[in-house]
Design a protein around this motif. Structure first.
Motif, PDB file in Angstrom:
ATOM      1  N   ILE A 125       0.851  -1.192   0.000  1.00 27.88           N
ATOM      2  CA  ILE A 125       0.000   0.000   0.000  1.00 27.88           C
ATOM      3  C   ILE A 125       0.885   1.239   0.000  1.00 27.88           C
ATOM      4  CG2 ILE A 125      -1.834   1.217   1.201  1.00 27.88           C
ATOM      5  CD1 ILE A 125      -2.632  -1.533   0.139  1.00 27.88           C
ATOM      6  N   ASN A 126       0.690   2.089  -0.993  1.00 25.41           N
ATOM      7  CA  ASN A 126       1.529   3.278  -1.121  1.00 25.41           C
ATOM      8  C   ASN A 126       0.680   4.481  -1.524  1.00 25.41           C
ATOM      9  OD1 ASN A 126       3.555   5.171  -1.515  1.00 25.41           O
ATOM     10  ND2 ASN A 126       4.204   4.315  -3.478  1.00 25.41           N
ATOM     11  N   ALA A 186      -7.053  10.647  -0.178  1.00 26.52           N
ATOM     12  CA  ALA A 186      -5.817  11.143   0.441  1.00 26.52           C
ATOM     13  C   ALA A 186      -6.053  11.532   1.899  1.00 26.52           C
ATOM     14  CB  ALA A 186      -5.286  12.334  -0.345  1.00 26.52           C
ATOM     15  N   GLU A 187      -7.138  12.219   2.167  1.00 22.16           N
ATOM     16  CA  GLU A 187      -7.450  12.624   3.542  1.00 22.16           C
ATOM     17  C   GLU A 187      -7.614  11.417   4.453  1.00 22.16           C
ATOM     18  OE1 GLU A 187     -10.922  15.173   3.057  1.00 22.16           O
ATOM     19  OE2 GLU A 187      -9.735  16.854   3.816  1.00 22.16           O
ATOM     20  N   LYS A 188      -8.344  10.425   3.979  1.00 23.01           N
ATOM     21  CA  LYS A 188      -8.600   9.248   4.803  1.00 23.01           C
ATOM     22  C   LYS A 188      -7.331   8.415   4.989  1.00 23.01           C
ATOM     23  CE  LYS A 188     -13.568   8.766   4.125  1.00 23.01           C
ATOM     24  NZ  LYS A 188     -13.754  10.180   3.824  1.00 23.01           N
ATOM     25  N   PHE A 189      -6.458   8.417   3.982  1.00 25.76           N
ATOM     26  CA  PHE A 189      -5.208   7.679   4.107  1.00 25.76           C
ATOM     27  C   PHE A 189      -4.302   8.326   5.148  1.00 25.76           C
ATOM     28  CE2 PHE A 189      -0.894   6.418   2.930  1.00 25.76           C
ATOM     29  CZ  PHE A 189      -1.047   5.053   2.752  1.00 25.76           C
ATOM     30  N   GLU A 190      -4.340   9.637   5.248  1.00 22.26           N
ATOM     31  CA  GLU A 190      -3.475  10.347   6.192  1.00 22.26           C
ATOM     32  C   GLU A 190      -4.102  10.496   7.577  1.00 22.26           C
ATOM     33  OE1 GLU A 190      -0.519  13.172   3.879  1.00 22.26           O
ATOM     34  OE2 GLU A 190      -2.572  13.827   3.520  1.00 22.26           O
ATOM     35  N   ASN A 191      -5.335  10.053   7.734  1.00 17.16           N
ATOM     36  CA  ASN A 191      -6.023  10.116   9.020  1.00 17.16           C
ATOM     37  C   ASN A 191      -5.786   8.816   9.782  1.00 17.16           C
ATOM     38  OD1 ASN A 191      -7.978   9.990  11.119  1.00 17.16           O
ATOM     39  ND2 ASN A 191      -9.298  11.420  10.020  1.00 17.16           N
ATOM     40  N   GLU A 192      -5.270   8.904  11.007  1.00 19.89           N
ATOM     41  CA  GLU A 192      -4.964   7.708  11.779  1.00 19.89           C
ATOM     42  C   GLU A 192      -6.182   6.808  11.966  1.00 19.89           C
ATOM     43  OE1 GLU A 192      -3.225   8.727  15.480  1.00 19.89           O
ATOM     44  OE2 GLU A 192      -1.373   9.545  14.621  1.00 19.89           O
ATOM     45  N   LEU A 193      -7.361   7.405  12.053  1.00 16.21           N
ATOM     46  CA  LEU A 193      -8.566   6.629  12.321  1.00 16.21           C
ATOM     47  C   LEU A 193      -9.019   5.807  11.122  1.00 16.21           C
ATOM     48  CD1 LEU A 193     -10.651   9.316  14.292  1.00 16.21           C
ATOM     49  CD2 LEU A 193      -9.267   7.440  15.222  1.00 16.21           C
ATOM     50  N   THR A 194      -8.659   6.236   9.934  1.00 19.06           N
ATOM     51  CA  THR A 194      -9.130   5.537   8.723  1.00 19.06           C
ATOM     52  C   THR A 194      -7.987   4.978   7.867  1.00 19.06           C
ATOM     53  OG1 THR A 194      -9.239   7.715   7.628  1.00 19.06           O
ATOM     54  CG2 THR A 194     -11.288   6.820   8.532  1.00 19.06           C
ATOM     55  N   HIS A 195      -6.741   5.242   8.264  1.00 20.18           N
ATOM     56  CA  HIS A 195      -5.596   4.841   7.445  1.00 20.18           C
ATOM     57  C   HIS A 195      -5.613   3.354   7.106  1.00 20.18           C
ATOM     58  CE1 HIS A 195      -1.401   4.703   6.029  1.00 20.18           C
ATOM     59  NE2 HIS A 195      -1.312   3.587   6.731  1.00 20.18           N
ATOM     60  N   GLN A 200      -7.946   1.325   6.810  1.00 19.76           N
ATOM     61  CA  GLN A 200      -9.077   0.875   5.997  1.00 19.76           C
ATOM     62  C   GLN A 200      -8.881   1.186   4.512  1.00 19.76           C
ATOM     63  OE1 GLN A 200     -12.764   2.418   7.716  1.00 19.76           O
ATOM     64  NE2 GLN A 200     -11.747   2.538   9.707  1.00 19.76           N
ATOM     65  N   ILE A 201      -7.898   2.050   4.216  1.00 12.75           N
ATOM     66  CA  ILE A 201      -7.661   2.453   2.827  1.00 12.75           C
ATOM     67  C   ILE A 201      -6.712   1.462   2.158  1.00 12.75           C
ATOM     68  CG2 ILE A 201      -6.675   4.235   1.340  1.00 12.75           C
ATOM     69  CD1 ILE A 201      -9.307   5.049   2.488  1.00 12.75           C
TER      70      ILE A 201
END
Length: 395
Positions: free
Chosen positions: A239-240, A305-314, A316-317
């Motif tokens: 995952i990148n 991008a926002e969800k990937f950088e958010n600890e709560l949703t990272h 799940q992406i």
């Protein structure tokens, strides 16, 4: 209105975008010349280095600017709306550096040394992974380039294709098969190393200004510590989020095509009509479709991008990253096509910007991840979810 403005969140992002806009006219002019002559816009990259563009995704603790994935997309989309090939070429620097330092993929010594080169010596790198015999490296092919450790020195020979930014790179992050480790190793090879050369064979219809020539490694001998990374699985399995620099480019090209079509529709008035063609219902229909596709693609990629950088949703992406590339690139192709339908036959003239947008935007289909891999992973995830639900129901 460029709806990109809605996604700018702070003054730091705005400052970089403002700096890019000071370079806009020159970048466009040089990009057009590079496309026309199948050349390379050296001065575009000198200008970008002068505003420290190569440092944007290097963390602040290493002396860089410390921008993240969301920021990178903003900057890359902006730059690509000026010149897609320039943005795609330097985007590999941003993506590679971002991933390397986020995941600490090298030793701390190597990370510090290369950070110093980025900050003080304008270092630029890209992964040299593609080979004719392997196809796309994301599919897991073993590189034909070999590295052998003999008397404390690495001996490497091979050839890499699609070496984007080849003329401007200071270092090639090159994959090779390491028999001793039964794995793929990555070697950080300075561009001025003896035995390293560029074979100028980039003769294609799209992204002509990227200088994506072949990299030739002819019995290159390197110190043992040049091996900076060892991978025991295909990079395509990892995952990148930094790979979003790729679709960001095609989003920028789509924006440029949209702007050209809107300007043309609002100003072109043939003598058969009382006003500009933008007043015609079928033209308005196409313009509306363009903006709808652009909005959809833009909201999707920035949301991912926002969800990937958010600890709560990272965590799940996963498949959303590939889906973002798929949606953006295919939407961009459709947007350019609609723009050409509005403007008409003159878009087929080589001097017309839409002719270049049409060619450049199709290159996105061949950047990783490929559409078939993305669709396959989505299907597999759906089936796995159904299988898990079935197991839960039987408990």
């Amino acid at each position: 209105m460029n709806s990109l403005n809605l996604f700018i969140k702070n003054s730091e992002q705005q400052n970089v975008i403002n700096q890019l806009h000071t370079l806009k006219d020159a970048i466009i002019e040089r990009g057009e010349k590079a496309d026309r002559e199948n050349g390379f816009p050296f001065d575009n990259f000198r200008d970008l280095l002068n505003i420290d563009y190569n440092q944007l995704t290097l963390p602040k603790e290493y002396g860089g600017k410390g921008f993240g994935i969301y920021d990178m997309i903003l900057f890359q989309e902006t730059l690509a709306s000026f010149d897609g090939p320039t943005a795609l070429a330097i985007g590999w620097q941003l993506g590679v550096v971002g991933e390397l330092y986020e995941k600490k993929m090298w030793s701390e010594t190597h990370l510090k040394q290369f950070a110093e080169a980025i900050v003080n010596k304008h270092a630029l790198t890209n992964r040299a992974v593609s080979e004719v015999i392997t196809g796309s490296p994301t599919r897991g092919g073993r590189p034909g380039t070999d590295a052998k450790l003999i008397d404390g020195k690495w001996h490497i020979s091979g050839r890499k294709s699609f070496m984007t930014l080849s003329y401007a790179l200071t270092h090639y992050l090159t994959s090779a098969w390491v028999e001793e480790k039964n794995a793929i190793g990555f070697f950080l090879i300075p561009s001025n190393t003896e035995g390293v050369s560029i074979e100028e064979n980039w003769d294609v219809m799209a992204m002509r200004g990227t200088a994506s020539h072949d990299l030739v490694l002819d019995h290159v001998v390197l110190p043992e510590d040049t091996l900076v990374e060892v991978n025991d699985e295909p990079r395509g399995n990892k995952i990148n989020g930094w790979a979003l620099h790729i679709p960001a480019v095609y989003l920028g090209i789509a924006q440029a095509a949209r702007d050209y079509a809107v300007h043309f529709a609002s100003t072109y008035s043939p003598n058969s009509l009382p006003g500009p063609i933008g007043e015609l219902p079928h033209v308005q229909d196409k313009l509306g479709q363009i903006d709808l596709k652009l909005m959809t693609a833009r909201h999707f990629i920035y949301s991912v991008a926002e969800k990937f950088e958010n600890e709560l949703t990272h965590d799940q992406i996963k498949n959303e990253l590939g889906a973002a590339k798929n949606i953006v690139v295919n939407s961009a192709i459709e947007i350019v096509d609609l723009a050409m339908r509005i403007v008409g036959a003159k878009t087929l003239q080589n001097s017309n910007p839409l002719s270049r947008y049409y060619r450049d935007v199709r290159a996105g289909l061949h950047n990783p991840p490929m559409d078939d891999m993305t669709i396959s992973k989505l299907a597999q995830a759906a089936l796995a979810e159904a299988q898990q639900a079935k197991k839960e129901a039987l408990k």
